[in-house]
Write an enzyme that holds these catalytic residues in place. Structure first.
Site, short mmCIF file in Angstrom:
data_model
loop_
_atom_site.label_atom_id
_atom_site.label_comp_id
_atom_site.label_asym_id
_atom_site.label_seq_id
_atom_site.Cartn_x
_atom_site.Cartn_y
_atom_site.Cartn_z
N LYS A 153 31.44 44.73 40.16
CA LYS A 153 30.63 44.03 41.62
C LYS A 153 30.21 45.12 42.42
O LYS A 153 30.56 46.38 42.40
CB LYS A 153 31.54 43.01 42.30
CG LYS A 153 32.30 41.88 41.42
CD LYS A 153 33.14 40.93 42.14
CE LYS A 153 33.35 39.66 41.37
NZ LYS A 153 34.35 38.58 42.08
N THR B 294 43.17 37.77 41.03
CA THR B 294 42.06 37.64 41.69
C THR B 294 42.16 38.24 43.17
O THR B 294 41.28 38.80 43.57
CB THR B 294 41.50 36.14 41.96
OG1 THR B 294 41.49 35.55 40.69
CG2 THR B 294 40.36 35.71 42.92
N ARG C 159 41.89 45.78 39.96
CA ARG C 159 41.76 45.19 41.20
C ARG C 159 42.99 45.71 42.25
O ARG C 159 42.49 45.79 43.40
CB ARG C 159 42.15 43.60 41.07
CG ARG C 159 40.68 43.02 40.70
CD ARG C 159 40.75 41.56 40.69
NE ARG C 159 39.49 40.72 40.41
CZ ARG C 159 39.42 39.78 39.69
NH1 ARG C 159 40.49 39.03 39.18
NH2 ARG C 159 38.19 39.14 39.27
N ASN D 224 36.44 41.99 45.34
CA ASN D 224 37.53 41.98 44.26
C ASN D 224 37.30 42.78 43.15
O ASN D 224 37.83 42.86 42.02
CB ASN D 224 38.28 40.91 43.95
CG ASN D 224 37.50 40.11 43.14
OD1 ASN D 224 36.34 40.15 42.92
ND2 ASN D 224 38.14 38.81 42.95
N HIS E 272 34.40 40.95 37.58
CA HIS E 272 34.34 39.52 37.39
C HIS E 272 34.56 39.53 35.74
O HIS E 272 34.15 40.33 35.21
CB HIS E 272 33.15 38.85 37.67
CG HIS E 272 32.97 37.41 36.78
ND1 HIS E 272 33.13 36.39 37.20
CD2 HIS E 272 32.28 37.43 35.57
CE1 HIS E 272 32.92 35.53 36.22
NE2 HIS E 272 32.53 35.87 35.43
#
Length: 139
Positions: free
Chosen positions: A11, A93, A104, A114, A117
Site C-alpha cells: 500500500k 489487520t 504489519r 496497514n 493487502h
C-alpha cells in the site's frame, strides 16, 4: 499441499517508506514466488471497484482515499498454501495486534495505513488477480 496464487498489494504508506524490497524478501523467505508485479497509482474509480465489497462499511471512503494517495506495488504470489502463508506473514489487520516480525507489526502505522493487502481466499484471489493482471502478464 496445493500450489496457489494470491494477490498482494504493498500500500501507499509502505511504498512511501521505501520498504518494498524488505517486504519482497519476506515473501521469498516464506517460499512465495513473485510471478508478476507492477507499480501503479490507483485511480479513484479503480480503488472504488476493487474495494466494492466494503462499499457499505463506514471506513470505505477513507480506504479509497488512502489507496489513491500514492503509488502501490501489486504482485501475484505463488507457492504452497500461498493464501494462508501470505496472510500469516502480513499479520493482523490492526498492526497493534500483529505478531512481532510480521509485515504489519514492522511497517504499518495504523489499522488504516496497514502496509499490505492480501487475498483472503481462493475465489477472492482469482478475482483480485484478474482485476489487475491479464493472463499473459503472469509468469
Amino acid at each position: 499441499m496445493a500450489i496457489e496464487r494470491t494477490l498482494s498489494i504493498i500500500k501507499p504508506d509502505a511504498v512511501a517508506k521505501n520498504v518494498i524490497g524488505q517486504i519482497y524478501s519476506r515473501f521469498e523467505k516464506a517460499g512465495l514466488k513473485i510471478i508478476s508485479a507492477k507499480m501503479c497509482h490507483l485511480s479513484k474509480p479503480q480503488a472504488e471497484k476493487f474495494y466494492a465489497v466494503h462499499k457499505d462499511r463506514p471506513f470505505y471512503p477513507d480506504l479509497v482515499k488512502f489507496m489513491t494517495q500514492g503509488p502501490v506495488m501489486i504482485q501475484v504470489l505463488e507457492g504452497e498454501n500461498a493464501i494462508v502463508k501470505n496472510r500469516e506473514i502480513m499479520g493482523a489487520t490492526n498492526p497493534k495486534e500483529a505478531l512481532p516480525g510480521t509485515i504489519r507489526a514492522d511497517f504499518a502505522d495504523s489499522i488504516d495505513a496497514n502496509a499490505v493487502h492480501g487475498s483472503d481466499g481462493p475465489e477472492t484471489a482469482k478475482e483480485e488477480i484478474a482485476f489487475f493482471f491479464k493472463p499473459d502478464e503472469i509468469f
